[in-house]
Design an enzyme around this catalytic site. Structure first.
Site, PDB file in Angstrom:
ATOM      1  N   PRO A   1       4.313  -5.156  -0.934  1.00  0.00           N
ATOM      2  CA  PRO A   1       4.228  -3.991  -1.809  1.00  0.00           C
ATOM      3  C   PRO A   1       4.103  -4.390  -3.274  1.00  0.00           C
ATOM      4  O   PRO A   1       4.739  -5.348  -3.725  1.00  0.00           O
ATOM      5  CB  PRO A   1       5.568  -3.273  -1.567  1.00  0.00           C
ATOM      6  N   GLY A   2       3.279  -3.680  -3.993  1.00  0.00           N
ATOM      7  CA  GLY A   2       3.158  -3.902  -5.436  1.00  0.00           C
ATOM      8  C   GLY A   2       3.554  -2.631  -6.173  1.00  0.00           C
ATOM      9  O   GLY A   2       4.583  -2.543  -6.831  1.00  0.00           O
TER      10      GLY A   2
ATOM     11  N   GLY B   1       0.752  -1.244   0.000  1.00  0.00           N
ATOM     12  CA  GLY B   1       0.000   0.000   0.000  1.00  0.00           C
ATOM     13  C   GLY B   1       0.777   1.284   0.000  1.00  0.00           C
ATOM     14  O   GLY B   1       0.183   2.362  -0.166  1.00  0.00           O
TER      15      GLY B   1
ATOM     16  N   TYR C   1      -0.411  -1.854 -12.165  1.00  0.00           N
ATOM     17  CA  TYR C   1      -1.836  -1.763 -12.500  1.00  0.00           C
ATOM     18  C   TYR C   1      -2.041  -1.162 -13.897  1.00  0.00           C
ATOM     19  O   TYR C   1      -3.014  -0.457 -14.146  1.00  0.00           O
ATOM     20  CB  TYR C   1      -2.597  -0.985 -11.400  1.00  0.00           C
TER      21      TYR C   1
ATOM     22  N   ARG D   1      -6.343   3.228 -15.549  1.00  0.00           N
ATOM     23  CA  ARG D   1      -6.336   3.963 -14.277  1.00  0.00           C
ATOM     24  C   ARG D   1      -6.930   5.370 -14.368  1.00  0.00           C
ATOM     25  O   ARG D   1      -7.702   5.758 -13.489  1.00  0.00           O
ATOM     26  CB  ARG D   1      -4.920   4.015 -13.689  1.00  0.00           C
TER      27      ARG D   1
ATOM     28  N   CYS E   1     -14.906   4.355 -27.948  1.00  0.00           N
ATOM     29  CA  CYS E   1     -16.130   5.115 -28.187  1.00  0.00           C
ATOM     30  C   CYS E   1     -16.874   5.450 -26.901  1.00  0.00           C
ATOM     31  O   CYS E   1     -18.030   5.057 -26.722  1.00  0.00           O
ATOM     32  CB  CYS E   1     -17.013   4.339 -29.148  1.00  0.00           C
ATOM     33  N   GLU E   2     -16.205   6.077 -25.964  1.00  0.00           N
ATOM     34  CA  GLU E   2     -16.894   6.659 -24.817  1.00  0.00           C
ATOM     35  C   GLU E   2     -16.020   7.762 -24.250  1.00  0.00           C
ATOM     36  O   GLU E   2     -14.788   7.689 -24.309  1.00  0.00           O
ATOM     37  CB  GLU E   2     -17.242   5.620 -23.749  1.00  0.00           C
TER      38      GLU E   2
END
Ligand code: LLP
Length: 421
Positions: free
Chosen positions: A276-277, A239, A375, A314, A346-347
């Protein structure tokens, strides 16, 4: 600190020009730096040097087997949350005794595979899960080492979608119920309590929430020991945040985090595990993209890229900021312009940044998203039938494709037309 720096006006990944990789592999592409991965792993390892410890890389942040091999060879353990991740860790050569298995939804089949393949510990998140594990291990005639994940009801002060340590979150068992749950664990066959686990959230930029949680874990350790349980390990989760915006105040360093851990739990004599990542992988990766068009809108200019939210979700998902820099460095003092940086999906959510100040760029220029190692690739999808983008690992002046771009035929061939059609 990372190893993506400009040299003579060209962005390099360690000793390799980013433009060279892009020309060879095409864009979009993820590029990872071995030196950065190892440096960040080493910072955690050193931060805990005064205590017996294992740094278990949270591979949910970046799960390419080549990256796991780099970290595994450096002595890292791995935190996995599915049997798919477990098998990737094994494929990378990480031994079972360095793999911890977290996650709220482990199935009996996943437990069986991990028990047969070897596992350091299961971080158990509920009583039903504990009972299932007891049954599976007993049927196999083995004993499963467990830590119970406790929910300390601490506000991690991070984005709501990635906070996990409040009582309203689905994670862990309420810390107030822990003694009862450990008593139940001691009575179940096929499991052996080895420790306590806690993880309160991701991208924390302040040590205080960690400190509050760890203080509660320390008190629980003493209470559980008084109840007769062997608490040998504390898994303190992951984290610790990273500086996504270079202009912002830097979050605490692994060194500060390690010192705080020693202060809060060092006296207990436990082996410390952390997961930890992001801090290991985040700044070890770039996503490189080509500008397809620069489109003048009304009062704003759009940079339309060949990458999109399916490649790096993200910003769309958490309103996350990623620095976006040109691969060819702007001349010193070049004017800055505001761009809305978008993908082709398309958004409207497919927006990487609004009103981002950048030096003037043009179609066919390359840009790099910084801090995209964690991520990034792992959360990519094929939305809009855009094949997953490749991944490249750099080590000094060497580089290699560690996941190739699938062909359109390969992507389409996974679908099956039933014989009645
Ligand atoms: N351990 C457990 C049990 C976790 O759930 C997580 C992250 C970690 C360790 C690693 O946390 P880190 O050191 O990477 O912060 N997709 C989101 C992040 C989700 C984090 C989920 N759990 C994002 O892109 O910000």
């Amino acid at each position: 600190m990372d190893h993506f720096l400009y040299r003579n006006g060209q962005l390099f990944a360690e000793d390799v020009p980013v433009a060279e990789i892009a020309a060879s592999v095409g864009t979009p592409v993820y590029i990872y730096s071995t030196a950065t991965l190892l440096r960040h792993f080493g910072l955690f390892d050193q931060a805990l040097a005064g205590m017996p410890h294992l740094v278990c890389f949270a591979m949910k942040s970046l799960s390419n087997v080549a990256v796991l091999r780099v970290l595994g060879q450096a002595g890292a353990g791995i935190d996995v949350v599915s049997v798919g991740e477990y098998l990737r860790a094994k494929a990378a050569g990480v031994p079972g005794e360095r793999i911890v298995f977290s996650g709220v939804a482990k199935t009996r089949e996943e437990m069986r595979i991990a028990l047969e393949g070897g596992i350091r510990q299961f971080n158990v998140e509920s009583e039903p899960e504990m009972e299932a594990l007891s049954e599976v291990a007993s049927a196999l005639g083995v004993v499963a080492p467990i830590a119970v994940r406790v929910n300390p009801d601490v506000d991690a002060k991070t984005h709501a979608k990635i906070a996990t340590g409040k009582s309203e979150n689905k994670f862990g068992i309420p810390i107030a119920k822990a003694r009862g749950v450990y008593a139940r664990a001691a009575a179940l066959p096929g499991i052996r309590v080895v420790g306590i686990d806690v993880h309160i959230g991701s991208q924390l930029t302040d040590l205080e929430p960690f400190r509050l949680a760890y203080r509660k874990v320390a008190a629980l350790t003493e209470a559980l020991r008084a109840d007769g349980h062997q608490i040998e390990r504390l898994d303190l989760g992951g984290g610790l945040g990273i500086p996504y915006e270079r202009s912002n105040a830097a979050p605490p360093l692994p060194e500060d985090y390690g010192r705080m851990i020693a202060e809060e739990v060092g006296h207990l004599g436990c082996e410390i595990e952390i997961e930890p990542g992001r801090l290991i992988a985040g700044n070890a990766g770039l996503m490189v993209s080509e500008i397809i068009y620069v489109k003048e809108g009304e009062g704003r200019d759009f940079l339309i890229l060949d990458s999109a939210m399916n490649d790096l979700v993200r910003p769309a998902m958490y309103d996350a900021h990623h620095d976006i820099v040109p691969v060819v460095e702007a001349a010193p003092g070049a004017e800055q312009r505001a761009y809305d940086v978008v993908g082709g999906i398309c958004e409207t959510g497919d927006t990487f940044a609004r009103g981002r100040m950048m030096p003037p760029v043009k179609a066919a220029d390359l840009v790099a998203f910084r801090s995209a190692g964690a991520y990034g690739a792992v959360m990519a999808s094929e939305y809009n039938s855009r094949p997953l983008i490749p991944e490249v690992l750099v080590d000094g002046d060497k580089w290699a494709v560690i996941r190739r771009r699938p062909s359109y035929d390969e992507m389409i061939a996974r679908d099956i037309i039933p014989d009645w059609l």
